[in-house]
Design a protein around this motif. Sequence first.
Motif, PDB file in Angstrom:
ATOM      1  N   UNK A   1      49.364  53.647   8.728  1.00  0.00           N
ATOM      2  CA  UNK A   1      49.269  55.089   9.027  1.00  0.00           C
ATOM      3  C   UNK A   1      48.541  55.637   8.019  1.00  0.00           C
ATOM      4  N   UNK A   2      48.496  55.420   6.669  1.00  0.00           N
ATOM      5  CA  UNK A   2      47.847  56.201   5.687  1.00  0.00           C
ATOM      6  C   UNK A   2      46.327  55.728   5.827  1.00  0.00           C
TER       7      UNK A   2
ATOM      8  N   UNK B   1      40.610  56.430   6.472  1.00  0.00           N
ATOM      9  CA  UNK B   1      39.411  55.938   6.681  1.00  0.00           C
ATOM     10  C   UNK B   1      38.964  56.139   8.190  1.00  0.00           C
ATOM     11  N   UNK B   2      39.834  56.450   9.222  1.00  0.00           N
ATOM     12  CA  UNK B   2      39.365  56.496  10.793  1.00  0.00           C
ATOM     13  C   UNK B   2      39.270  57.869  11.024  1.00  0.00           C
ATOM     14  N   UNK B   3      40.401  58.784  10.686  1.00  0.00           N
ATOM     15  CA  UNK B   3      40.310  60.067  11.213  1.00  0.00           C
ATOM     16  C   UNK B   3      40.019  61.292  10.475  1.00  0.00           C
TER      17      UNK B   3
ATOM     18  N   UNK C   1      40.723  55.564  21.269  1.00  0.00           N
ATOM     19  CA  UNK C   1      40.965  54.592  22.240  1.00  0.00           C
ATOM     20  C   UNK C   1      40.194  53.264  21.656  1.00  0.00           C
ATOM     21  N   UNK C   2      39.226  53.448  20.674  1.00  0.00           N
ATOM     22  CA  UNK C   2      38.591  52.446  20.253  1.00  0.00           C
ATOM     23  C   UNK C   2      39.664  51.574  19.176  1.00  0.00           C
ATOM     24  N   UNK C   3      40.314  52.499  18.567  1.00  0.00           N
ATOM     25  CA  UNK C   3      41.134  52.076  17.402  1.00  0.00           C
ATOM     26  C   UNK C   3      42.456  51.238  18.252  1.00  0.00           C
ATOM     27  N   UNK C   4      42.936  51.655  19.338  1.00  0.00           N
ATOM     28  CA  UNK C   4      43.666  50.927  20.131  1.00  0.00           C
ATOM     29  C   UNK C   4      43.207  49.508  20.575  1.00  0.00           C
ATOM     30  N   UNK C   5      42.139  49.681  21.211  1.00  0.00           N
ATOM     31  CA  UNK C   5      41.468  48.152  21.579  1.00  0.00           C
ATOM     32  C   UNK C   5      41.576  47.259  20.168  1.00  0.00           C
ATOM     33  N   UNK C   6      41.011  47.773  19.066  1.00  0.00           N
ATOM     34  CA  UNK C   6      41.044  47.089  17.917  1.00  0.00           C
ATOM     35  C   UNK C   6      42.524  46.461  17.381  1.00  0.00           C
TER      36      UNK C   6
END
Length: 290
Positions: free
Chosen positions: A76-77, A82-84, A100-105
């Motif tokens: 989560x951290x 690094x993403x949000x 959505x891309x994070x979910x696919x990854x």
Amino acid sequence: MNQFLNLTIYGLSEGAILALAALGFVLIYKSTSVINFAQGEFLLIGGYTVYAAFVVFKLPLVLAVVVGLVFAVVMGLLIERFVLRPLVGESAISVIMVTIGLAAFLRAVVQMIFGTRPVSQPALLPRTPVEVLGTTIPLNRILVIAIAGVVLTAFTLFFRRSRHGIAMRAVADDQQAALTMGISVRKIFAMAWALAAVSALVAGVLLGDITSVSGNLVSFGLLVFPVVILGGLDSVPGTIVGGLVIGLTAQYVSGYWDPGLAQIVPYLVLIAILMVRPYGIFGETRIERV
């Protein structure tokens, strides 16, 4: 009567898991205004992490759960940092596309490591049949309700009594006012993602135990959306009510009518709520003056 009681227990157990999963979704939305489309994948990661620690690395169950919790917090951290965080100030649609891309990854990573077939895991909770009001019910279903209730109560006390919980509520209400009071909004954002991953891990482990550890955990996670729309996108109590209503409704429709219809009923509820009360039962109505 026996069938009704059986369906009620099953509905409550699945509804309690949905409430846990939806809690993480609401935490992120309240604190950061981000709609996290990867919440279902958080359940998947949680279920497979404890499976790997318990079955693959043969750690004791308690230690495996601790490893899973630590992994969830770190994940989560890292996602928040690094993403949000780099997307602060970007348009809402950009953030949505990234989740959505994070979910696919995340889903692809799990499939590469563990494959696409369900994995075999020993029962974490006892499945001994117990008799309740003349109806035989697996003990693990009752324990799931109890565990989810304890976790949800712990989260509620954290928000109401702890310093960090009150700070999270302050940021959720007004970020600018929270900043003037010396609250670090960035730390609150990171805490929200970490807690969301932890609640999803608990939900994923419980769901994997009563069903199976497989890619279907993601499909179950999609039911988070009817839950939060019904209860309110920004309401923690709403996640509990919404989860139980969706869980019970799906079980009653499956038991008394058609199991296939039970798969789409939650989304019919979602559409109906959006038409009559877009902010949900407990959601805060926001009026923007122009």
